[in-house]
Design an enzyme around this catalytic site. Sequence first.
Site, PDB file in Angstrom:
ATOM      1  N   GLY A  33     -18.823 127.202 -19.150  1.00  0.00           N
ATOM      2  CA  GLY A  33     -19.590 125.967 -19.120  1.00  0.00           C
ATOM      3  C   GLY A  33     -20.609 125.953 -20.249  1.00  0.00           C
ATOM      4  N   ASN A  34     -21.228 124.818 -20.469  1.00  0.00           N
ATOM      5  CA  ASN A  34     -22.237 124.691 -21.513  1.00  0.00           C
ATOM      6  C   ASN A  34     -23.074 123.440 -21.276  1.00  0.00           C
ATOM      7  OD1 ASN A  34     -19.982 122.948 -22.909  1.00  0.00           O
ATOM      8  ND2 ASN A  34     -19.221 125.058 -22.940  1.00  0.00           N
ATOM      9  N   SER A  78     -18.562 127.442 -27.898  1.00  0.00           N
ATOM     10  CA  SER A  78     -17.323 127.041 -28.572  1.00  0.00           C
ATOM     11  C   SER A  78     -17.038 125.556 -28.408  1.00  0.00           C
ATOM     12  CB  SER A  78     -16.141 127.855 -28.021  1.00  0.00           C
ATOM     13  OG  SER A  78     -15.998 127.653 -26.626  1.00  0.00           O
ATOM     14  N   GLU A  79     -17.702 124.910 -27.443  1.00  0.00           N
ATOM     15  CA  GLU A  79     -17.513 123.468 -27.233  1.00  0.00           C
ATOM     16  C   GLU A  79     -18.548 122.635 -27.993  1.00  0.00           C
ATOM     17  OE1 GLU A  79     -14.897 122.562 -26.102  1.00  0.00           O
ATOM     18  OE2 GLU A  79     -14.187 123.854 -24.489  1.00  0.00           O
TER      19      GLU A  79
END
Length: 228
Positions: A33-34, A78-79
């Site tokens: 998640g982010n 990474s997102e």
Amino acid sequence: MTASSSALSQERTAVADVCRRLGAEGLLIGTAGNVSVRVEDRVAITATGAVLADLTPEQVTVVDLEGKIVAGAFEPTSELDLHLGVYRRHGTGAVVHTHAPNATAVSCVLDELPCIHYQLLALGGTIRVAPYATFGTPELAESVLTALDGRSAALMANHGAVTHATTLDKAVEHALLLEWACGVYQRAASMGRPRALDEQQQLAVIEAAIARNYGTTRPVPPAQEENR
């Protein structure tokens, strides 16, 4: 106007606080998640590889709208392209991406989450499921951005969920609401085919919410107070 990196110290703390809250709510697990928040032309975003339920402000990186790191000791998630894409296309203020269990389960089965409860109208109604693509890729970012058109939330096939809002607190509320709705759908589907609100019913809810200023506290009118 440009937001300095020091000006985002409060936002970095807020992102860390939100991640710990989402972890406590069961919407985040491990490093999956982010979360990000935008201030003018800067974005405070979680670092890659960080355990989100234990996140500290130092594990929140600051980037510009092109993705260049301007503050922080760690590489961003990474997102990153997904978050920046949401800011560019939808002009929002905060983004939350989770692998919440109910939302992820629904994303593995449905092409869209129907509007089974009027509270989903707070997210735009029916929630689209973006087609599957490998995490961190331009293909995933583009499919999610399309799924978010006219919506404050989207599901990501076999992956998770993303919400956005003008503020970080509101984006978290959206994430919690989406997870609740996905849980309701699963329970309803275990008993039969869930009913969805049709367009007329949805419009009636919107009209009633506007007429009644739904969702806000209001003092008792003076005349009624006197009659108590």
